[in-house]
Enzyme design. Sequence first.
Site, PDB file in Angstrom:
ATOM      1  N   GLU A 294       0.886  -1.173   0.000  1.00 18.36           N
ATOM      2  CA  GLU A 294       0.000   0.000   0.000  1.00 18.36           C
ATOM      3  C   GLU A 294       0.919   1.216   0.000  1.00 18.36           C
ATOM      4  O   GLU A 294       1.485   1.577   1.030  1.00 18.36           O
ATOM      5  CB  GLU A 294      -0.890   0.008   1.249  1.00 18.36           C
ATOM      6  CG  GLU A 294      -1.823  -1.186   1.373  1.00 18.36           C
ATOM      7  CD  GLU A 294      -2.991  -1.126   0.396  1.00 18.36           C
ATOM      8  OE1 GLU A 294      -3.191  -0.085  -0.260  1.00 18.36           O
ATOM      9  OE2 GLU A 294      -3.705  -2.135   0.280  1.00 18.36           O
TER      10      GLU A 294
ATOM     11  N   CYS B 165      -2.565   9.064   2.585  1.00 24.53           N
ATOM     12  CA  CYS B 165      -2.218   8.615   1.229  1.00 24.53           C
ATOM     13  C   CYS B 165      -3.367   8.842   0.264  1.00 24.53           C
ATOM     14  O   CYS B 165      -3.170   8.959  -0.936  1.00 24.53           O
ATOM     15  CB  CYS B 165      -1.846   7.139   1.259  1.00 24.53           C
ATOM     16  SG  CYS B 165      -3.109   6.163   2.062  1.00 24.53           S
TER      17      CYS B 165
HETATM   18  P1  NAD Z   1       8.131   5.391   4.701  1.00 24.20           P
HETATM   19  O1  NAD Z   1       8.132   4.554   3.479  1.00 24.20           O
HETATM   20  O2  NAD Z   1       9.256   6.317   4.915  1.00 24.20           O
HETATM   21  O3  NAD Z   1       8.054   4.483   5.995  1.00 24.20           O
HETATM   22  C1  NAD Z   1       7.047   3.497   6.159  1.00 24.20           C
HETATM   23  C2  NAD Z   1       7.581   2.413   7.075  1.00 24.20           C
HETATM   24  O4  NAD Z   1       8.684   1.788   6.439  1.00 24.20           O
HETATM   25  C3  NAD Z   1       8.088   2.919   8.413  1.00 24.20           C
HETATM   26  O5  NAD Z   1       7.791   1.951   9.397  1.00 24.20           O
HETATM   27  C4  NAD Z   1       9.587   3.007   8.195  1.00 24.20           C
HETATM   28  O6  NAD Z   1      10.330   2.872   9.390  1.00 24.20           O
HETATM   29  C5  NAD Z   1       9.811   1.795   7.303  1.00 24.20           C
HETATM   30  N1  NAD Z   1      11.011   1.862   6.466  1.00 24.20           N
HETATM   31  C6  NAD Z   1      11.624   2.955   5.970  1.00 24.20           C
HETATM   32  N2  NAD Z   1      12.687   2.582   5.224  1.00 24.20           N
HETATM   33  C7  NAD Z   1      12.744   1.229   5.261  1.00 24.20           C
HETATM   34  C8  NAD Z   1      13.596   0.253   4.680  1.00 24.20           C
HETATM   35  N3  NAD Z   1      14.631   0.590   3.904  1.00 24.20           N
HETATM   36  N4  NAD Z   1      13.343  -1.050   4.905  1.00 24.20           N
HETATM   37  C9  NAD Z   1      12.299  -1.423   5.675  1.00 24.20           C
HETATM   38  N5  NAD Z   1      11.451  -0.538   6.255  1.00 24.20           N
HETATM   39  C10 NAD Z   1      11.667   0.770   6.044  1.00 24.20           C
HETATM   40  O7  NAD Z   1       6.734   6.162   4.681  1.00 24.20           O
HETATM   41  P2  NAD Z   1       6.152   7.156   5.785  1.00 24.20           P
HETATM   42  O8  NAD Z   1       6.806   8.479   5.602  1.00 24.20           O
HETATM   43  O9  NAD Z   1       6.174   6.544   7.141  1.00 24.20           O
HETATM   44  O10 NAD Z   1       4.626   7.201   5.356  1.00 24.20           O
HETATM   45  C11 NAD Z   1       4.180   8.034   4.370  1.00 24.20           C
HETATM   46  C12 NAD Z   1       3.987   7.282   3.073  1.00 24.20           C
HETATM   47  O11 NAD Z   1       3.115   6.174   3.279  1.00 24.20           O
HETATM   48  C13 NAD Z   1       3.324   8.125   2.024  1.00 24.20           C
HETATM   49  O12 NAD Z   1       3.928   7.921   0.766  1.00 24.20           O
HETATM   50  C14 NAD Z   1       1.896   7.602   2.002  1.00 24.20           C
HETATM   51  O13 NAD Z   1       1.220   7.821   0.803  1.00 24.20           O
HETATM   52  C15 NAD Z   1       2.102   6.166   2.284  1.00 24.20           C
HETATM   53  N6  NAD Z   1       0.869   5.570   2.803  1.00 24.20           N
HETATM   54  C16 NAD Z   1       0.179   4.712   1.992  1.00 24.20           C
HETATM   55  C17 NAD Z   1      -1.007   4.161   2.445  1.00 24.20           C
HETATM   56  C18 NAD Z   1      -1.779   3.223   1.565  1.00 24.20           C
HETATM   57  O14 NAD Z   1      -2.641   2.528   2.098  1.00 24.20           O
HETATM   58  N7  NAD Z   1      -1.531   3.145   0.278  1.00 24.20           N
HETATM   59  C19 NAD Z   1      -1.488   4.453   3.716  1.00 24.20           C
HETATM   60  C20 NAD Z   1      -0.756   5.325   4.516  1.00 24.20           C
HETATM   61  C21 NAD Z   1       0.426   5.868   4.044  1.00 24.20           C
END
Ligand code: NAD
Length: 494
Positions: free
Chosen positions: A267, A301
Site C-alpha cells: 500500500e 495517502c
Molecule cells: P516510509 O516509506 O518512509 O516508511 C514506512 C515504514 O517503512 C516505516 O515503518 C519506516 O520505518 C519503514 N522503512 C523505511 N525505510 C525502510 C527500509 N529501507 N526497509 C524497511 N522498512 C523501512 O513512509 P512514511 O513516511 O512513514 O509514510 C508516508 C507514506 O506512506 C506516504 O507515501 C503515504 O502515501 C504512504 N501511505 C500509503 C497508504 C496506503 O494505504 N496506500 C497508507 C498510509 C500511508
Amino acid sequence: MTSLVSHHPTTSIPSVTSDVPTGLWIGGRSVPASGGKTFNVLDPATETLLARVADAAPADALSALDKAAAVADDWAATAPRVRSEILQDTFRLISERVDELAVLMTMELGRALPDSLAEARYGAEFLRWFAEEAVRIEGRITKSPSGNGRILVSHQPVGACLAITPWNFPLAMGTRKIAPALAAGNVMIVKPASETPLTMLALASAFAEAGLPPGVLSVLPTTSAQEVSSALIEDERIRKISFTGSTPVGRALIGQAAERVQRTSMELGGNAPFIVFADADLDAAVDGAVAAKMRNGGEACTAANRFLVHDSVAAEFTDELVERLRVMRSGPGYEATTTLGPLVSRIQRDNVADFVNRAVNAGGRVRLGGEVPKGIGYYYPATVVDNVPADADITREEIFGPVAVISTFDTEEQAITAANATEYGLAAYFFSRDLDRCMRVAEKLDAGMVGVNRGVISDVAAPFGGVKQSGLGREGGREGIHEYLTTKYIALGG
Ligand code: NAD
C-alpha cells in the site's frame, strides 16, 4: 511501561489512564531490546520527549521470529471461532478505549483529536470485520470437466508474516494487516514507524488481554528499519511481507522479497486528483474538498493532492475553499479548539514548506497560508495555491500536508488526461451531477479507488488499494483476508 502523562510538560492534555508498554513486544510481553538501546518519541506540538522506547536490533527480530515459528502450527490449527472471538474481544477492548487511544495517537502524531478519534474507531472496525471473516473462509469442490475425479480448492494460512507500517495512521494501518493475518491463522511480526510506536504497543497489549497466545503477534519498534526488516526477509520462515508506506521503500522491499519469492502486499504513495466539473453541486464539492484535503491534516495517502476545477467554476470554488480553510484553528492536537494540529516531524514540515515554494516558482499564487509560523512545534498552516499549471512538475509529487493546489481545465478529456498523468493510482475523486459522466469518468480514472460526489472513501467493508506505483493487493473488504491465505488444490480421485 510508562505513564505518558507524567512525561508531558503541559497540563492541558486529557489524561491517558492506562499504561502503555515501551519495550519490544515479544513472546506476549514487553521486553527491553537485547542491546539495551532506546530511542525518543517526541510530541510534535512541543518538540519535547513523550517516551523512550526500546530500539530493536536484528537479533531481537530473529528472537521474535523464533517465538512466532514455535506457535505458528498451533495458531493455524486453532478453531476459526476461537480466533474470531479473540479478535472480537480485542475489538471490544479497543472500542472501550477509543478516547485514550485517540489522545495517545495525537500525542505521537500531532494531528487534531477528532481525526485521532475517527481513526481509533475506524482502526477498531478492522478487528470486528475480520473476526467476522475468520469463520467464513470458504473453498469449493467441483467435478473435473472430464468427469474423472474431483477438484477440491481450500485456503490455508500463508505462513509467518512481516508487517511494516507508517506513522500517519498508527492504529488502522496495523489492524488492517494484523486482523486479517490472525483471522486467517497466520503469525505476524509488526515493525511500526519510529515516530509513532506507542499506539501499536498499546494494541499488542490489548491483544494479550484478549487472550492472544504469546508469540502469535510481535511488535518491534526500531530506528534500524532496514536492518531489522532485512534480517526477517532474509529468513525463509517469513512467507509474506505487507507494507504500507512510500513507493521508494515499497520498491526496495519488493526487490528483497523477490530473492525468496515471498508474497507481498504493498500500500504505497498516492497523488489523488480531485476533479470539479461545471455541473457539480459546488457546496457539496467544497465540503468534499475540505474532507479529502484536511482529514489527518493532509497526511493521508488518499488525500486530495491536486484540485482540477472547470474554468467556469474555478473562481467560486477557490474562494469558497479559501474561506472554509481560513477558519481552521492551528494548535496542539489535544486542545479542544484545534482543528489543525502540527505535522508529525520537522522533516515533514520542511518538505511541505519546500513544496509550496516550488508551487509558487511554477506560477502558483498563494491565496491562503503559505508561511511557516515562528515558535515551537512542527506547524504548517492551511494553505491554498491556485493558478498552478496542471502539467507543472510539482503536480506529480505527494504533498502530505494541509496544502491545496488548484489547476483548471476546459474539457472532460483534459481533466482525465491530467488526472491520470502520474505514476500513482491510489485514490481519485470527482464531483458531477450527470450520471452518465459519473460512470464514464469513474471507469477512465487510473485509480484503485474512486470517490464520486464524496470526499472520504475509506471503509472497512471495501477493498482498499492502488494501481500503478501505488501498490499491489487490497486491504479490507472481502478481499482483505485473501492477502493472507494461499490456495491449495487437492485432486480427488475416483
Ligand atoms: P516510509 O516509506 O518512509 O516508511 C514506512 C515504514 O517503512 C516505516 O515503518 C519506516 O520505518 C519503514 N522503512 C523505511 N525505510 C525502510 C527500509 N529501507 N526497509 C524497511 N522498512 C523501512 O513512509 P512514511 O513516511 O512513514 O509514510 C508516508 C507514506 O506512506 C506516504 O507515501 C503515504 O502515501 C504512504 N501511505 C500509503 C497508504 C496506503 O494505504 N496506500 C497508507 C498510509 C500511508
